[in-house]
Design a protein around this motif. Sequence first.
Motif: not given
Length: 334
Positions: A158-161, A205-210, A218-223, A248-254
């Motif tokens: 999905l991420v690659a596409e 987890f898989h999507i963020i890693k990829a 400047g990019a953002v990851i939103i959950g 919880n992952y929002v806080k650790s990953l931030a």
Amino acid sequence: MDSNDNGPSRRQVVGAASIGLAAMAAAPAVAQSSGSTPAGPAKISDPRTKYPKPPFKEQKQPWPGLQSKMDPVPDCGETSYKGNNRLTGRKALVTGGDSGIGRAAAIAFAREGADVAINYYPSEESDAREVIDLIRREGRTAVAIPGDLRDAAFCRHLVAEAVKGLGGLDIVVNNAGRQQSQKSILDITDEAFDATMKTNIYAPFHIIKAALPHLPPGAVIIGTTSEQAYDPSEDLYDYAQTKAATMNYVKSLAKQLAPKGIRVVGIAPGPFWTPLQVSGGAQPDKQMSFGGKTPAGRPGMPAEIAGLYVRAAEDGGSYTTGNVLGAGGGQGQP
Ligand code: NAD
Ligand code: MG
């Protein structure tokens, strides 16, 4: 439908600006609005009467449900969301972008100028096609990537596409979710528990890693988390804990990604009228009275939360990371 259907569209404004000074003098309001400030007063509406209140008709669809078959059909901003170039040129992937909250975010992103890839389950193709059409009508690139997020290999594909179709990636929205209400923990099968964990915890987890190697500063990851992260219902034993995990992952990953210039933001909806609730997410009595216990007296419509996704993603939100933004109708947290 034009994004500016209640006011002068960008095309009208650009057109007015190009027809010369005489015309500008004849239409000062339009000419003055050719910057970033729209003409006319901002819309104001009464939240009490803006959208339907319970009781809703009893309705049940097989998982994952189609929003086109809901009564009433959720409002995802199709005719109402107005963009203002807040995400011009950005490249976004939204999971669960076919319906509900993800659809509202995808539409808003496109109206703000972003190119958008959406993921959805293959049986949701008809809802997804409507979103793809809406994105393209804004003149933006739309990429449709159906598939099952419970499959780790698909998440990487999905991420690659998305990267290939968009020519990069700088907004990743992990929004897809599985919610199947069960009154007793004894009724949650091992397979059902596994499916909820795989969709709501493993897939991000898989999507963020990829995605991470592709994300620029400047990019953002939103959950998409939930009021359930803070105040879990008795019939959502498995689902609610996945939303706590998301918060919880929002806080650790931030904390982990701030030194790389990448932000991580959570969005916590209260009760929203979406297919999730009519395809196993709510018990029939709760579905019919859905949102009625909030101080607002009704559920939210996805159009009412789209702006938070834009806020989380836009450059102006550059100090918002490790935070959870909410739309709760007066109850729940944050
Ligand atoms: P929705 O049904 O419109 O969206 C959920 C989407 O998840 C589906 O459209 C589907 O595309 C996707 N999905 C689920 N399992 C999948 C799988 N295995 N493979 C691929 N896609 C899959 O409902 P929604 O309410 O808009 O849900 C969006 C998010 O909002 C979810 O994370 C949900 O937990 C969260 N949320 C919803 C509410 C609410 O009251 N509706 C409240 C709080 C949080
Ligand atoms: Mg759907």
